[in-house]
Design a protein around this motif. Structure first.
Motif, short mmCIF file in Angstrom:
data_model
loop_
_atom_site.label_atom_id
_atom_site.label_comp_id
_atom_site.label_asym_id
_atom_site.label_seq_id
_atom_site.Cartn_x
_atom_site.Cartn_y
_atom_site.Cartn_z
N SER A 1 -9.19 54.14 38.17
CA SER A 1 -8.57 52.84 37.89
C SER A 1 -7.05 52.95 37.88
N HIS A 2 -6.39 51.84 38.15
CA HIS A 2 -4.94 51.83 38.20
C HIS A 2 -4.38 51.48 36.82
N ASP A 3 -3.09 51.72 36.64
CA ASP A 3 -2.44 51.38 35.39
C ASP A 3 -2.61 49.89 35.10
N GLY A 4 -2.99 49.58 33.88
CA GLY A 4 -3.16 48.19 33.48
C GLY A 4 -4.54 47.62 33.77
N ALA A 5 -5.44 48.41 34.32
CA ALA A 5 -6.77 47.90 34.68
C ALA A 5 -7.54 47.44 33.45
N VAL A 6 -7.43 48.16 32.36
CA VAL A 6 -8.16 47.79 31.15
C VAL A 6 -7.64 46.46 30.63
N GLN A 7 -6.32 46.29 30.59
CA GLN A 7 -5.76 45.03 30.12
C GLN A 7 -6.15 43.88 31.04
N GLU A 8 -6.20 44.11 32.33
CA GLU A 8 -6.62 43.07 33.28
C GLU A 8 -8.06 42.65 32.99
N GLN A 9 -8.92 43.61 32.68
CA GLN A 9 -10.31 43.31 32.36
C GLN A 9 -10.40 42.49 31.07
N ILE A 10 -9.63 42.86 30.07
CA ILE A 10 -9.61 42.11 28.81
C ILE A 10 -9.11 40.70 29.05
N ALA B 1 -9.17 38.94 31.84
CA ALA B 1 -10.15 38.20 32.63
C ALA B 1 -11.33 37.77 31.77
N SER B 2 -11.79 38.64 30.89
CA SER B 2 -12.90 38.29 30.00
C SER B 2 -12.50 37.17 29.05
N THR B 3 -11.29 37.24 28.52
CA THR B 3 -10.80 36.20 27.62
C THR B 3 -10.68 34.88 28.36
N GLU B 4 -10.14 34.91 29.56
CA GLU B 4 -9.99 33.69 30.35
C GLU B 4 -11.35 33.06 30.65
N ASP B 5 -12.33 33.89 30.99
CA ASP B 5 -13.68 33.39 31.27
C ASP B 5 -14.27 32.70 30.05
N GLU B 6 -14.09 33.29 28.89
CA GLU B 6 -14.64 32.72 27.66
C GLU B 6 -13.94 31.41 27.30
N VAL B 7 -12.63 31.35 27.48
CA VAL B 7 -11.89 30.11 27.20
C VAL B 7 -12.38 29.00 28.14
N LYS B 8 -12.58 29.30 29.41
CA LYS B 8 -13.09 28.31 30.35
C LYS B 8 -14.48 27.83 29.95
N ARG B 9 -15.34 28.75 29.51
CA ARG B 9 -16.69 28.40 29.10
C ARG B 9 -16.66 27.46 27.90
N VAL B 10 -15.84 27.78 26.91
CA VAL B 10 -15.77 26.96 25.71
C VAL B 10 -15.17 25.59 26.03
N ARG B 11 -14.13 25.56 26.84
CA ARG B 11 -13.51 24.28 27.20
C ARG B 11 -14.48 23.38 27.96
N SER B 12 -15.36 23.98 28.75
CA SER B 12 -16.33 23.17 29.51
C SER B 12 -17.32 22.47 28.59
N LYS B 13 -17.46 22.97 27.36
CA LYS B 13 -18.39 22.37 26.40
C LYS B 13 -17.74 21.30 25.53
N LEU B 14 -16.42 21.17 25.61
CA LEU B 14 -15.74 20.16 24.80
C LEU B 14 -16.14 18.76 25.25
N THR B 15 -16.29 17.88 24.28
CA THR B 15 -16.66 16.51 24.61
C THR B 15 -15.40 15.66 24.69
N GLY B 16 -15.53 14.54 25.31
CA GLY B 16 -14.42 13.61 25.42
C GLY B 16 -14.95 12.22 25.73
N GLY B 17 -14.09 11.27 25.71
CA GLY B 17 -14.50 9.91 26.00
C GLY B 17 -15.11 9.22 24.80
N ARG C 1 -18.87 42.45 33.79
CA ARG C 1 -18.03 43.52 34.33
C ARG C 1 -18.61 44.89 34.03
N GLY C 2 -19.75 44.93 33.34
CA GLY C 2 -20.47 46.19 33.17
C GLY C 2 -19.89 47.15 32.16
#
Length: 88
Positions: A6-15, A17-33, A80-81
């Motif tokens: 792995s290259h320098d910073g790969a672990v942080q990139e994975q963290i 990306a995982s955080t971004e995925d979870e934020v997107k998932r939670v935001r998709s469940k927010l209600t509106g209207g 990401r395994g």
């Protein structure tokens, strides 16, 4: 610090990306209207207090509780395994 192939910073990139995925998932469940007056699932009336408390509410308490229970049972997995996800 990189390890193995792995290259320098790969672990942080994975963290990140995982955080971004979870934020997107939670935001998709927010209600509106506008909140519904009757539950989308069972048709029971949704109490006014619940409609005021949760903007865009679509389910009664019982149906929401059941949906939350089903979501919890599914659990998540790290696509990401990571070693932790493989040990389950």
């Amino acid at each position: 610090m990189a390890g193995g192939w792995s290259h320098d910073g790969a672990v942080q990139e994975q963290i990140d990306a995982s955080t971004e995925d979870e934020v997107k998932r939670v935001r998709s469940k927010l209600t509106g209207g506008k909140s519904l007056e009757h539950c989308e699932e069972c048709g029971e009336p949704i109490p006014e207090a619940r409609r005021k408390a949760i903007v865009g509410v679509r389910l009664c308490v019982d149906c929401q509780t059941e949906l939350d229970k089903q979501d919890a049972e599914k659990g998540g997995f790290n696509r990401r395994g990571s070693k932790d996800s493989q040990l389950r």
